[in-house]
Design an enzyme around this catalytic site. Structure first.
Site, short mmCIF file in Angstrom:
data_model
loop_
_atom_site.label_atom_id
_atom_site.label_comp_id
_atom_site.label_asym_id
_atom_site.label_seq_id
_atom_site.Cartn_x
_atom_site.Cartn_y
_atom_site.Cartn_z
CB THR A 32 6.55 3.43 -7.62
OG1 THR A 32 6.14 3.53 -6.25
CG2 THR A 32 8.06 3.44 -7.71
CG ASP A 56 0.62 -4.80 -5.63
OD1 ASP A 56 0.72 -4.40 -4.46
OD2 ASP A 56 -0.24 -5.63 -5.99
CG ASN A 83 3.03 8.59 0.21
OD1 ASN A 83 2.54 9.17 1.17
ND2 ASN A 83 2.39 8.50 -0.95
CB SER A 134 4.07 6.93 10.58
OG SER A 134 3.28 6.31 11.57
CE1 TYR A 148 -3.75 4.24 8.06
CE2 TYR A 148 -4.14 5.24 10.21
CZ TYR A 148 -3.59 5.30 8.95
OH TYR A 148 -2.86 6.39 8.57
CE LYS A 152 0.05 4.51 8.05
NZ LYS A 152 1.09 4.65 6.98
CB THR A 183 -5.37 13.30 0.82
OG1 THR A 183 -5.60 12.37 1.90
CG2 THR A 183 -4.23 14.22 1.20
#
Length: 278
Positions: A32, A56, A83, A134, A148, A152, A183
């Site tokens: 997805t 979404d 993810n 996580s 953030y 987590k 990334t």
């Protein structure tokens, strides 16, 4: 034996690396993403072993629809990888209300929605595996990432409680805690609060300057190696509760846990002194 996977957030980063490696070894992947076009090249290469859907993660009804359809079309899904997520940079005071709510909606509530949606299917088929992505930031906290970290640390508590809740159904779960990886997490996919001048000379400002100067070189993690380790983890018969990935993750987690345990031991007498007298 080949498996069938459901992975959210597959347009890039760990999700994309996972999808590519799994398809290359012969597994089926339900992928997805918010932009279906991002999976076009994989669809051409791997045909009907790639099941695709736009999603979404903040849309509760859409999550239910997509999860139900994936299980209906594929028959069985062995591993679910939650993810989808992103980074939000900014001090607690700098982050707007809208940014705060969206960060929690995607990283925390979105992950919770996905897990809740797959559980009835995993129970019905007699078990399965959940990998919840996580972060080292689920146990360690750095200035300029307070919201953030809230997302987590929150999802870690949710999965910790979930693990014993679903064990009797043959469902296992692992919290995946990568360190900094090369990334786009800190690049164009991240969101940044409007800086306040008051924080320029603080630890927040220092963190911003270090990140801007170092770029991707600030991170040690190889996304392909991290994806490979996640796949190997899911192939193990017994799921670890946590999976630390990256030398920086190991070092930061070791330091934080040791300091936390030391502080707890120093407070032992105080803790015991507050019990009811017997």
């Amino acid at each position: 034996m080949n498996k069938t996977w459901l992975i959210t957030g597959t347009s890039g980063g760990f999700g994309r690396a996972l999808a590519e490696q799994l398809l290359a070894r012969g597994d089926r992947v339900a992928a997805t993403t918010r932009k279906l076009s991002a999976l076009g090249e994989l669809a051409v290469r791997f045909g009907d072993r790639l099941w695709r859907s736009e999603l979404d993660i903040t849309d509760n009804a859409a999550i239910g629809f997509v999860v139900d359809k994936a299980f209906a079309d594929l028959g069985r899904i062995d591993v679910v990888v939650s993810n989808a997520g992103y980074g939000l940079f900014g001090a607690a005071e700098e982050v707007s209300d809208e940014q705060l709510l969206r960060q929690l909606d995607v990283n925390l509530l979105g992950s919770m929605r996905l897990v809740r949606a797959v559980l009835p299917h995993l129970r019905a088929q007699g078990g399965g595996r959940i990998l919840q992505v996580s972060s080292v930031g689920g146990q360690v906290a750095y200035p300029s990432l307070s919201v953030y970290h809230a997302s987590k640390w929150g999802i870690e508590g949710f999965i910790e409680a979930l693990i014993p809740e679903v064990a009797a159904f043959g469902i296992q779960a692992t919290l995946v805690e990568p360190g900094g990886a090369r990334t786009d997490w800190a690049g164009s996919s991240a969101e940044r609060a409007q800086p306040l001048p008051a924080y320029e000379e603080s630890t927040v400002g220092a963190m911003r300057r270090r990140m801007a100067a170092a770029g991707l070189q600030a991170f040690r993690g190889d996304p392909q190696k991290i994806a490979k380790a996640m796949i190997a983890c899911a192939d193990q018969p017994q799921a670890p509760r946590r999976l630390a990935l990256g030398s920086d993750a190991y070092e930061a987690l070791h330091s934080a846990l040791f300091a936390r345990l030391t502080a707890l031991e120093e407070q032992k007498a105080i803790a015991l002194s507050t019990d009811v007298d017997v």
